[in-house]
Structure formats: structure tokens, C-alpha cells
Design a protein around this motif. Structure first.
Motif, short mmCIF file in Angstrom:
data_model
loop_
_atom_site.label_atom_id
_atom_site.label_comp_id
_atom_site.label_asym_id
_atom_site.label_seq_id
_atom_site.Cartn_x
_atom_site.Cartn_y
_atom_site.Cartn_z
N GLU A 4 0.85 -1.18 0.00
CA GLU A 4 0.00 0.00 0.00
C GLU A 4 0.88 1.23 0.00
N THR A 5 0.53 2.20 -0.86
CA THR A 5 1.29 3.44 -0.96
C THR A 5 0.35 4.62 -0.82
N THR A 6 0.94 5.77 -0.60
CA THR A 6 0.18 7.01 -0.52
C THR A 6 0.64 7.92 -1.65
N CYS A 7 -0.29 8.56 -2.31
CA CYS A 7 0.01 9.48 -3.41
C CYS A 7 0.24 10.86 -2.79
N SER A 8 1.50 11.35 -2.84
CA SER A 8 1.81 12.60 -2.16
C SER A 8 1.81 13.82 -3.08
N LYS A 15 -9.58 5.55 -9.52
CA LYS A 15 -9.08 4.39 -8.80
C LYS A 15 -10.22 3.47 -8.45
N THR A 22 -2.92 8.02 -12.06
CA THR A 22 -2.47 9.31 -11.55
C THR A 22 -1.77 10.10 -12.65
#
Length: 135
Positions: A4-8, A15, A22
Motif C-alpha cells: 500500500e502506498t500514498t500518493c503525495s 481508482k 495518476t
């Protein structure tokens, strides 16, 4: 493995539970990222070009303001900015295409490895090079 990642910094366009699309600024342009296995899926299916999978790309590129469109699901197209400000365009026929229709807002400056008449490009072999100016 589930990562799991976060879009910064990128803008999330779409999605679902497994995939994300993105867009992020990069230099003078943008990077579009889709984490779906589209290419693997496309290359693993026999005669995938005869399926509707190409519509993913067609819809994706419709969102971009490209100066030239090749109306064929059997062609690969790349754009390159030239020193004179024009665009170099490589068009590769991936199938049996001998003639394709070109649309867009451009003026043809040079053609190599093909002929063009009335916005129809006829390949001399399996690829063509165009130099275009954007109108």
C-alpha cells in the motif's frame, strides 16, 4: 504481497480497489501512471489487437491534447520535440496496415518512408517518419 502506498504529489484521476490512475508534473510535461497490468494482459492474449482492449488506450489518449492522431488500433506513435520547435513523429504499423488516416491540428513539413495524400498516410514499409508543425 500487498503493497500500500500514498500518493503525495500526483493527482489521482481514477481508482478502484486494485488500480489507480495518476498524473504528475515532470519537467515541462506530465507523467501518466496506471498500475494495472494492461501491457501484460495485452501481450498475453492471442489476437488481443482484435479485442476491445485498445479502447483503453484510445480513451486515455483522447484526454490528451495531441497535435496528431492516427486512426488505427494497429499503429504505435511517438512524438519528439525537434530543435526547430516542430515535432518529429514516428508511426509504426504493428499489423497489416498499409494506409491510415491522420487527424489533428498540424501541418506536414516532411515525410519519410511513406506518402501522404488527403491526410491518408501510405506506408512504404512498416514505419513512417513525419515532421509536423502544430497549428
Amino acid at each position: 504481497v500487498n503493497l500500500e502506498t500514498t500518493c503525495s504529489s500526483a493527482n489521482v484521476i481514477a481508482k478502484d480497489s486494485d488500480n489507480v490512475y495518476t498524473v504528475n508534473k515532470y519537467g515541462k510535461g506530465e507523467v501518466h501512471f496506471i498500475n494495472a497490468d494492461i501491457e501484460n494482459y495485452y501481450s498475453d492474449i492471442i489476437n488481443a489487437h482484435d479485442s476491445d482492449l485498445y479502447l483503453v488506450y484510445k480513451n486515455f489518449f483522447a484526454l490528451l491534447s495531441l497535435p496528431l492522431y492516427v486512426n488505427s488500433k494497429y499503429c504505435a506513435v511517438t512524438f519528439h520535440t525537434l530543435n526547430n520547435g516542430n515535432k518529429g513523429v514516428f508511426i509504426t504499423s504493428l499489423g497489416e496496415e498499409k494506409e491510415v488516416e491522420l487527424t489533428g491540428n498540424f501541418e506536414i513539413k516532411d515525410v519519410k518512408f511513406a506518402t501522404i495524400k488527403d491526410r491518408k498516410l501510405t506506408f512504404d514499409s512498416c514505419f513512417a517518419y513525419l515532421e509536423i508543425a502544430i497549428k
